[in-house]
Design an enzyme around this catalytic site. Structure first.
Site, PDB file in Angstrom:
ATOM      1  N   GLU A 172      -5.216  71.270   3.931  1.00 56.15           N
ATOM      2  CA  GLU A 172      -6.362  70.362   3.888  1.00 56.15           C
ATOM      3  C   GLU A 172      -7.612  71.048   3.346  1.00 56.15           C
ATOM      4  O   GLU A 172      -8.705  70.908   3.894  1.00 56.15           O
ATOM      5  CB  GLU A 172      -6.579  69.767   5.278  1.00 56.15           C
ATOM      6  CG  GLU A 172      -5.362  68.942   5.715  1.00 56.15           C
ATOM      7  CD  GLU A 172      -5.526  68.265   7.071  1.00 56.15           C
ATOM      8  OE1 GLU A 172      -6.494  68.561   7.784  1.00 56.15           O
ATOM      9  OE2 GLU A 172      -4.661  67.440   7.408  1.00 56.15           O
ATOM     10  N   ASN A 194     -10.499  74.985   9.545  1.00 58.40           N
ATOM     11  CA  ASN A 194      -9.485  73.996   9.909  1.00 58.40           C
ATOM     12  C   ASN A 194      -8.989  74.300  11.324  1.00 58.40           C
ATOM     13  O   ASN A 194      -9.080  75.441  11.776  1.00 58.40           O
ATOM     14  CB  ASN A 194      -8.324  74.050   8.911  1.00 58.40           C
ATOM     15  CG  ASN A 194      -7.513  72.777   8.947  1.00 58.40           C
ATOM     16  OD1 ASN A 194      -6.655  72.610   9.791  1.00 58.40           O
ATOM     17  ND2 ASN A 194      -7.828  71.849   8.051  1.00 58.40           N
ATOM     18  N   HIS A 414       1.429  55.246  16.636  1.00 61.14           N
ATOM     19  CA  HIS A 414       0.844  56.562  16.349  1.00 61.14           C
ATOM     20  C   HIS A 414       1.391  57.599  17.322  1.00 61.14           C
ATOM     21  O   HIS A 414       1.323  57.411  18.537  1.00 61.14           O
ATOM     22  CB  HIS A 414      -0.684  56.513  16.459  1.00 61.14           C
ATOM     23  CG  HIS A 414      -1.323  57.816  16.093  1.00 61.14           C
ATOM     24  ND1 HIS A 414      -2.246  58.447  16.883  1.00 61.14           N
ATOM     25  CD2 HIS A 414      -1.157  58.614  15.013  1.00 61.14           C
ATOM     26  CE1 HIS A 414      -2.627  59.578  16.298  1.00 61.14           C
ATOM     27  NE2 HIS A 414      -1.977  59.697  15.166  1.00 61.14           N
ATOM     28  N   GLU A 416       0.602  61.349  17.757  1.00 64.10           N
ATOM     29  CA  GLU A 416      -0.005  62.665  17.517  1.00 64.10           C
ATOM     30  C   GLU A 416       0.769  63.645  18.399  1.00 64.10           C
ATOM     31  O   GLU A 416       0.837  63.472  19.614  1.00 64.10           O
ATOM     32  CB  GLU A 416      -1.488  62.649  17.890  1.00 64.10           C
ATOM     33  CG  GLU A 416      -2.165  64.011  17.834  1.00 64.10           C
ATOM     34  CD  GLU A 416      -2.025  64.698  16.482  1.00 64.10           C
ATOM     35  OE1 GLU A 416      -2.501  64.149  15.483  1.00 64.10           O
ATOM     36  OE2 GLU A 416      -1.422  65.801  16.425  1.00 64.10           O
ATOM     37  N   HIS A 484       1.514  63.132   9.128  1.00 61.97           N
ATOM     38  CA  HIS A 484       0.298  63.858   8.743  1.00 61.97           C
ATOM     39  C   HIS A 484       0.425  65.327   9.146  1.00 61.97           C
ATOM     40  O   HIS A 484       1.053  65.644  10.161  1.00 61.97           O
ATOM     41  CB  HIS A 484      -0.919  63.245   9.441  1.00 61.97           C
ATOM     42  CG  HIS A 484      -1.444  62.039   8.723  1.00 61.97           C
ATOM     43  ND1 HIS A 484      -2.774  61.824   8.495  1.00 61.97           N
ATOM     44  CD2 HIS A 484      -0.797  60.984   8.164  1.00 61.97           C
ATOM     45  CE1 HIS A 484      -2.936  60.684   7.839  1.00 61.97           C
ATOM     46  NE2 HIS A 484      -1.747  60.153   7.631  1.00 61.97           N
ATOM     47  N   GLU A 485      -0.186  66.178   8.351  1.00 64.84           N
ATOM     48  CA  GLU A 485      -0.176  67.637   8.558  1.00 64.84           C
ATOM     49  C   GLU A 485       1.215  68.251   8.462  1.00 64.84           C
ATOM     50  O   GLU A 485       1.389  69.446   8.702  1.00 64.84           O
ATOM     51  CB  GLU A 485      -0.830  68.055   9.901  1.00 64.84           C
ATOM     52  CG  GLU A 485      -2.302  67.769  10.005  1.00 64.84           C
ATOM     53  CD  GLU A 485      -2.587  66.402  10.602  1.00 64.84           C
ATOM     54  OE1 GLU A 485      -1.767  65.907  11.394  1.00 64.84           O
ATOM     55  OE2 GLU A 485      -3.605  65.801  10.243  1.00 64.84           O
ATOM     56  N   GLU A 503       0.628  62.842   4.716  1.00 60.62           N
ATOM     57  CA  GLU A 503      -0.741  63.211   4.371  1.00 60.62           C
ATOM     58  C   GLU A 503      -0.638  64.524   3.588  1.00 60.62           C
ATOM     59  O   GLU A 503      -0.575  64.503   2.373  1.00 60.62           O
ATOM     60  CB  GLU A 503      -1.581  63.373   5.628  1.00 60.62           C
ATOM     61  CG  GLU A 503      -3.022  63.694   5.336  1.00 60.62           C
ATOM     62  CD  GLU A 503      -3.737  64.180   6.574  1.00 60.62           C
ATOM     63  OE1 GLU A 503      -3.214  65.062   7.274  1.00 60.62           O
ATOM     64  OE2 GLU A 503      -4.836  63.680   6.841  1.00 60.62           O
ATOM     65  N   GLU A 509     -10.226  61.385   5.542  1.00 60.09           N
ATOM     66  CA  GLU A 509     -10.892  61.770   6.792  1.00 60.09           C
ATOM     67  C   GLU A 509     -11.975  62.824   6.558  1.00 60.09           C
ATOM     68  O   GLU A 509     -13.002  62.835   7.230  1.00 60.09           O
ATOM     69  CB  GLU A 509      -9.873  62.253   7.828  1.00 60.09           C
ATOM     70  CG  GLU A 509      -9.066  63.460   7.396  1.00 60.09           C
ATOM     71  CD  GLU A 509      -7.971  63.836   8.399  1.00 60.09           C
ATOM     72  OE1 GLU A 509      -7.783  63.120   9.372  1.00 60.09           O
ATOM     73  OE2 GLU A 509      -7.299  64.859   8.176  1.00 60.09           O
TER      74      GLU A 509
HETATM   75  C1  NOJ Z   1      -5.318  64.062  11.825  1.00 63.78           C
HETATM   76  C2  NOJ Z   1      -4.856  62.919  10.982  1.00 63.78           C
HETATM   77  O1  NOJ Z   1      -4.891  63.241   9.626  1.00 63.78           O
HETATM   78  C3  NOJ Z   1      -5.730  61.731  11.305  1.00 63.78           C
HETATM   79  O2  NOJ Z   1      -5.401  60.661  10.458  1.00 63.78           O
HETATM   80  C4  NOJ Z   1      -5.572  61.377  12.753  1.00 63.78           C
HETATM   81  O3  NOJ Z   1      -6.443  60.334  13.062  1.00 63.78           O
HETATM   82  C5  NOJ Z   1      -5.890  62.569  13.648  1.00 63.78           C
HETATM   83  N1  NOJ Z   1      -5.172  63.709  13.223  1.00 63.78           N
HETATM   84  C6  NOJ Z   1      -5.553  62.299  15.107  1.00 63.78           C
HETATM   85  O4  NOJ Z   1      -4.168  62.178  15.251  1.00 63.78           O
HETATM   86 CA    CA Z   2      -5.120  65.468   8.615  1.00 62.50          CA
END
Ligand code: NOJ
Ligand code: CA
Length: 704
Positions: A172, A194, A414, A416, A484-485, A503, A509
């Site tokens: 990123e 980061n 979602h 995470e 993502h990530e 992502e 973001e």
């Molecule tokens: C990073 C992600 O790129 C973002 O889209 C997300 O909202 C946050 N993490 C929280 O999960």
């Molecule tokens: Ca991210």
């Protein structure tokens, strides 16, 4: 066979112990020469239209606890040449059919002393070279550990490069544009903060790496089909301009744990003197295995909105309460917690987004921060962070499920993981079952923070295997994935088209975290998008973030017209309208474009392209046949002069052109746009003003 031999197998010559063999691309523009040096070290070089692209470069692998390794002392055991030409239809994509056309050379090498064998397989396409190492079944090479892959890419000059600092944990970063010889000096500046990061060398860079030579040749280095192997970085010997592969290590410093039979991913060198061909290349997908999912009707390109930007900007929170400095799942009682009054994922707010989606024709709504644990979700190397099934007291799963269903809108889950990968795998099946029971067919997953098991990296082999496991397991449940990530994609979506997005680069973001460079989006299509679509989350209309959250002074470095163009230039079957509904309501005429634009295509024409400067693409929508066009601009004002010859001959179209106003500028006047309608045919030309950090978008409707 005779024919094949005479067309692309040009010569085998053995002089003073040197073995060399040539391979030509189907159109003859590219020539790859494999040479075995006197010490038995394999090398290759690549020419394009008689210009050197890759100078003589060594191939091989260094093994752990193995003095001999797989570097030299090889002899040729066999060479095989074949030709392949087939077309295939992707489940979703930029075009309806993709031609997979190459000439192949497979060299079997024997290492006498150790009595081991490897194969190096080269595929030469019109748009570039792919090659990989293969380890056939054999007695003396069963299990082995890679200390380092020693694949070289010797560049023929001090090219201009569009690079990201090499890092085991993040992709990123903003791109830096410089000469190869300047990478070392600029590296420190290229590494910005980061939540998880591990740069490894002052001349280390990430793939996909885009370059341009002084004489106008575009060169891209990347990899394809990254499966059960660590992701490859490139480390530059900046005295000699030689890149060497630098694999992501595991927590012990080892790189790859291998078992024969197996292969490495493909190493790719894309080449053209026309930047548009680099964008149109499908070589990375072609080097991946065909689709393994038999029944694909559940895989659907999706346009979505979400309870998301309000958290990213800091207006709302993922967390439900501010009273718990730490949370222990199973012990912390959220029903007793005092709500903080700004929890975004509450039933009433989610319903508003569902209404908005239904009213404007969006397919789905993403909601983040719905499940317990966000009060303390990263930074403490915490193992058991989320369980992926327990909602906060103000998020009513069944009420939302029924409400969305009644409105014909899908919910997007979602997950995470907070990079506690072990914890995610513990819960994965239960979490996927919970999704299916509650009307969710797609998941956005995320890997923020340092990986657990502690010491692992985001791109090492073990974690690559996790991303793959989560994806394949999702396919069993008919779930689409947007990770993502996770590691930068390498065309895996051909094989598992339920990987609708990733992502894996600096997304929108960051426009709320201090901003990205205004030309960022003119580089991403050349780099990040080579391996697969990005969930870039475009569509921001309010560029002054302090208007959303007074304590956030970030500025979105883009004009509003540029944001519209991203729906075309950042190809993805998954597109978000990321801004708040109230900001769309302020600009209904511009929002119309986001409502109209398609997400799946029968055809795509790259019209203008220059990395770091501009990208213009026209696309023909699947099913409707309607054309759309998007153009993004970098840091210099320009007039985009294009022909509309992609339109069908003999037809008239009304083109609605959403463009930067004359006084637009990404920083000082980003919301200045004009909308005009003109009647056009395929003979029409357009000269369109583009502001700094700007662009334009067009929808074409046939006049019947
Ligand atoms: C990073 C992600 O790129 C973002 O889209 C997300 O909202 C946050 N993490 C929280 O999960
Ligand atoms: Ca991210």
């Amino acid at each position: 066979m005779k024919n094949i031999l005479s067309t692309f197998l040009l010569s085998i010559f053995i002089c003073s112990g040197l073995f060399a063999q040539e391979l030509k691309s189907p159109n003859g523009n590219l020539t790859m020469t494999f040479t075995l040096l006197n010490d038995g070290a394999p090398t290759y070089q690549l020419n394009y239209k008689n210009k050197q692209i890759v100078k003589s470069s060594k191939l091989g692998l260094e093994l752990k606890n193995d003095k001999k390794s797989l570097l030299n002392d090889f002899t040729i055991a066999d060479t095989k040449t074949t030709s392949f030409d087939e077309s295939w239809s992707p489940v979703w994509g930029e075009v309806k059919t993709i031609r997979n056309h190459y000439n192949e050379l497979a060299i079997t090498l024997n290492q006498k002393e150790s009595n081991r064998q490897i194969i190096i397989r080269f595929r030469l396409f019109n748009d570039g070279l792919g090659f990989r190492y293969e380890f056939p079944t054999q007695k003396n090479l069963t299990y082995f550990v890679i200390k380092e892959e020693k694949t070289q890419f010797a560049m023929a000059g001090d090219h201009t490069a569009y690079w990201l600092a090499g890092d085991y944990d993040t992709q990123e970063y903003d791109y830096t544009t410089s000469k190869l010889s300047e990478i070392r000096a600029l590296n420190a500046k290229a590494v910005t903060a980061n939540l998880s990061q591990k740069p490894f060398s002052q001349t280390g860079v990430q793939t996909s790496l885009m370059m341009k030579s002084a004489d106008g040749i575009y060169i891209n280095l990347h990899e394809a089909a990254l499966i059960n192997y660590p992701a490859m970085h490139l480390n530059l010997d900046d005295q000699n301009m030689i890149f060497q592969s630098w694999l992501t290590p595991d927590m012990k410093g080892d790189k790859g744990y291998m078992q024969a039979p197996s292969t490495t991913p493909w190493r790719t060198v894309m080449v053209s003197d026309d930047a548009r061909e680099i964008l149109a290349s499908k070589m990375i997908y072609n080097l991946n295995e065909p689709n393994k999912i038999k029944e694909t009707s559940w895989i659907k390109p999706t346009k979505y909105v979400g309870v998301w930007w309000e958290m990213i900007t800091g207006k709302s929170s993922w967390a439900y309460t501010d009273d718990y400095p730490s949370v222990e799942l199973g012990k912390t009682d959220f029903t007793k917690a005092k709500p903080n009054g700004k929890h975004g994922a509450n039933t009433a707010n989610v319903k508003k987004y569902i209404d908005f989606a239904a009213q404007h024709g969006f397919d789905a709504v993403l909601v983040e921060g719905w499940n317990i644990g966000w009060e303390d979700w990263y930074g403490n190397s915490k193992d058991y962070v989320f369980d992926f099934v327990t909602p906060y007291p103000d998020f009513n799963v069944t009420e939302i499920r029924d409400y969305a269903k009644g409105k014909g809108v899908k919910m997007m889950m979602h997950h995470e993981t907070s990079s506690s990968v072990r914890n995610y795998e513990r819960h994965l099946d239960t979490a996927y079952k919970f999704m299916k029971a509650n009307g969710y067919d797609a998941v956005k997953s995320g890997y923020v923070g340092d990986i657990l098991p502690r010491g692992e990296n985001h791109y090492s082999q073990w974690i690559i295997n996790h991303y793959q496991y989560a994806l394949e397991q999702a396919a069993k449940y008919k779930i689409m994935v947007n990770a993502h990530e996770a590691v930068r994609p390498t065309g895996i979506a051909r094989t598992y088209p339920n990987l609708l997005g990733n992502e894996s680069a600096r997304g929108t973001e960051y426009q709320a975290f201090g901003g990205s460079k205004p030309n960022h989006v003119t580089i991403l299509p050349f780099t990040r998008l080579q391996g697969g679509p990005m969930d870039y989350t475009p569509g921001i209309f309010e560029m002054d973030i302090s208007k959303i959250n007074p304590s956030n002074n970030s500025h979105v470095n883009s004009t509003l017209a540029n944001q519209l163009a991203l729906y075309l230039t950042m190809y993805s079957p998954l597109q978000m309208a990321a801004d708040l509904p109230e900001n769309y309501n302020r600009f209904p005429d511009a929002f119309q474009f986001i409502k109209d634009v398609a997400v799946d295509w029968d055809d795509s024409k790259y019209i203008e392209a220059e990395p770091g400067q501009y990208v213009t693409v026209a696309r023909k929508a699947k099913n409707t046949g309607q054309w759309f066009l998007g153009s993004v601009n970098g840091e210099t004002v320009r007039i985009s002069t294009i022909k509309l010859d992609f339109l069908e001959a003999g037809k008239k179209y009304t083109a609605t052109i959403y463009a930067d106003a004359k006084d637009a500028h990404y920083k000082t006047n980003p919301q200045a746009y004009t909308i005009r309608k003109v009647v056009v045919t395929n003979k029409s030309k357009l000269a369109q003003f583009c502001a700094v950090g700007g662009g334009y978008a067009i929808s074409f409707v046939e006049n019947k």
